[in-house]
Design a protein around this motif. Structure first.
Motif, short mmCIF file in Angstrom:
data_model
loop_
_atom_site.label_atom_id
_atom_site.label_comp_id
_atom_site.label_asym_id
_atom_site.label_seq_id
_atom_site.Cartn_x
_atom_site.Cartn_y
_atom_site.Cartn_z
N SER A 22 0.88 -1.17 0.00
CA SER A 22 0.00 0.00 0.00
C SER A 22 0.92 1.21 0.00
O SER A 22 1.97 1.22 0.64
CB SER A 22 -0.92 0.00 1.23
OG SER A 22 -0.17 0.09 2.41
N TRP A 23 0.54 2.23 -0.73
CA TRP A 23 1.40 3.40 -0.87
C TRP A 23 0.54 4.65 -0.87
O TRP A 23 -0.45 4.75 -1.58
CB TRP A 23 2.19 3.31 -2.18
CG TRP A 23 2.87 4.58 -2.60
CD1 TRP A 23 2.51 5.39 -3.63
CD2 TRP A 23 4.00 5.19 -1.98
NE1 TRP A 23 3.35 6.46 -3.71
CE2 TRP A 23 4.28 6.38 -2.70
CE3 TRP A 23 4.79 4.87 -0.89
CZ2 TRP A 23 5.32 7.23 -2.37
CZ3 TRP A 23 5.83 5.72 -0.57
CH2 TRP A 23 6.10 6.87 -1.29
N CYS A 24 0.92 5.59 -0.04
CA CYS A 24 0.25 6.89 -0.01
C CYS A 24 1.36 7.93 0.03
O CYS A 24 2.06 8.06 1.05
CB CYS A 24 -0.66 7.02 1.20
SG CYS A 24 -1.51 8.61 1.27
N PRO A 25 1.56 8.66 -1.06
CA PRO A 25 2.69 9.60 -1.13
C PRO A 25 2.64 10.72 -0.10
O PRO A 25 3.66 11.35 0.16
CB PRO A 25 2.62 10.15 -2.55
CG PRO A 25 1.25 9.86 -3.03
CD PRO A 25 0.75 8.67 -2.27
N THR A 26 1.50 10.94 0.54
CA THR A 26 1.43 12.01 1.55
C THR A 26 1.67 11.49 2.96
O THR A 26 1.72 12.27 3.90
CB THR A 26 0.05 12.73 1.50
OG1 THR A 26 -0.97 11.77 1.75
CG2 THR A 26 -0.16 13.40 0.15
N ASP A 27 1.80 10.16 3.11
CA ASP A 27 2.11 9.61 4.44
C ASP A 27 3.52 10.01 4.85
O ASP A 27 4.41 10.12 4.02
CB ASP A 27 2.02 8.08 4.43
CG ASP A 27 0.60 7.58 4.52
OD1 ASP A 27 -0.31 8.39 4.69
OD2 ASP A 27 0.41 6.35 4.41
#
Length: 103
Positions: A22-27
């Motif tokens: 899972s990837w969220c660039p704003t994390d």
């Protein structure tokens, strides 16, 4: 969700066994060692006293609150005790009737 190839592009040191992520660039993220040392330095600036290298035998309660730390070499007393002994925390906490489930 991203596949293993995309994950390796973002983080080239991942194992080849990674097939997805899972990837969220704003994390956000933090280096655990740098974050721990930053908390340590700030705590010292605020007057916290750290004691290391002591084998804790047990804690003692007074008026229902853990107040003393008994080690092999001495006794420490404080209004606040932070128990951060990893897996050994369970045995130490049990000395004052606290069960910390760990697997």
């Amino acid at each position: 969700m991203i596949d293993g190839n995309e994950a390796k592009e973002i983080c080239p040191y991942l194992s080849d066994e990674v097939i997805g992520a899972s990837w969220c660039p704003t994390d956000g993220h933090a280096n655990p060692m740098l974050a721990t040392m930053a908390y340590y330095r700030k705590a010292r600036q605020l007057g916290v006293h750290f004691i290391t290298g002591e084998e804790v035998i047990e804690l003692k309660k007074y008026k229902g609150k853990a107040r003393q730390v008994i080690t092999k070499n001495t006794l420490f007393e404080s209004e606040t005790i932070i128990l951060a002994a990893g897996y050994e925390s369970r045995k130490i906490a049990a000395s004052v009737g606290i069960d910390i489930p760990m697997n």
